[in-house]
Design an enzyme around this catalytic site. Sequence first.
Site, mmCIF file in Angstrom:
data_model
loop_
_atom_site.group_PDB
_atom_site.id
_atom_site.type_symbol
_atom_site.label_atom_id
_atom_site.label_comp_id
_atom_site.label_asym_id
_atom_site.label_seq_id
_atom_site.Cartn_x
_atom_site.Cartn_y
_atom_site.Cartn_z
ATOM 1 N N CYS A 57 35.325 25.256 14.533
ATOM 2 C CA CYS A 57 35.626 26.358 13.617
ATOM 3 C C CYS A 57 35.877 27.641 14.408
ATOM 4 O O CYS A 57 35.113 27.983 15.318
ATOM 5 C CB CYS A 57 34.460 26.560 12.659
ATOM 6 S SG CYS A 57 34.721 27.902 11.473
ATOM 7 N N CYS A 61 30.139 32.772 13.276
ATOM 8 C CA CYS A 61 28.870 32.861 12.566
ATOM 9 C C CYS A 61 27.724 32.569 13.529
ATOM 10 O O CYS A 61 27.673 31.503 14.156
ATOM 11 C CB CYS A 61 28.841 31.883 11.405
ATOM 12 S SG CYS A 61 30.235 32.065 10.261
ATOM 13 N N CYS A 102 28.834 17.072 -2.448
ATOM 14 C CA CYS A 102 29.379 18.259 -1.811
ATOM 15 C C CYS A 102 30.036 17.868 -0.489
ATOM 16 O O CYS A 102 29.447 17.128 0.303
ATOM 17 C CB CYS A 102 28.274 19.275 -1.551
ATOM 18 S SG CYS A 102 27.320 19.710 -3.037
#
Length: 323
Positions: A57, A61, A102
């Site tokens: 990614c 973060c 999910c």
Amino acid sequence: MVERASRRTHWTRAMARRLYELPFADLMFEAQTVHRRHFDPNRVQMSRLLSIKTGGCPEDCGYCSQSARTPGEKLKASKLMEVERVIEEARKAKEGGATRYCMGAAWRSPKDRDMDMVVAMVEGVKGLGMETCMTLGMLSPEQALRLKDAGLDYYNHNLDTSERYYSEIITTRTFADRLETLDNVRSAGMKVCAGGILGMGETADDRVDMLVTLANLDEAPESVPINMLIPIPGTQLENAEPIDPLDFVRVIALARIMMPESHVRLSAGRTEMSDELQAMCFLAGANSIFVGETLLTADNPGEDHDGALFRRLGIEPEPRDGA
């Protein structure tokens, strides 16, 4: 006098902070009273989470091992999982008692070339009779509409923390970007799943402010995951000071009072929680968990442990709406 919450309550930090600072027994009583007004206190909704694309990614973060920018050893980036495998994993999850499935991908946002496969996953899981949820990063209005048309029920996009503290954790996207995606999801007609992470060095005011932002959205999120930071070696937050367990329970209770009709999910970090702490969180109004042994890349209590805890507490899985 404690403010009585309704879905249309406009919360201020002062209102929320007064609740947060109540004597612990009073806060728990208020949270349990609100919880019983809207939910069966002995039912917990069970979801299963699958990483359909791991690592690589481009975001930074500070809590995430999937970031390509993490200063430590990086997870090897995987390709998007095959649709058939995702559906088979969802089938196993349903057999294990999960009612919501999910799917998460380590993207800044999905690329158009990936949307056909993502849509097929939603349609396949929906065809099993499960609720569907995805977390794919930021969404454009067009992507949100396409997911809605495919039958996606929920979209997860956490705020993570307060607007004040946000830039201390993430610099590659803004707090406003997060809110824009939530607006795109809601405008498309999907349900919103949005919460945050505790134990990243934030203050009590940051925790309160995050909940105020969520509760004051035009519609409160239907699902509010509250995560306890898992300090992963090699990430920016690997040495973060753990949150005090009772402060964690206070946030669960406050979320329940401020968003009375939402499912409050006791999410990441349960492997570090005692059974007694989890029981206190359920008493404070948490009524959703992830089941299974992993959450994307982090450990999660196994189904045997959860089943044993539920039996001790007299808790049963919540059936899907209409089931």
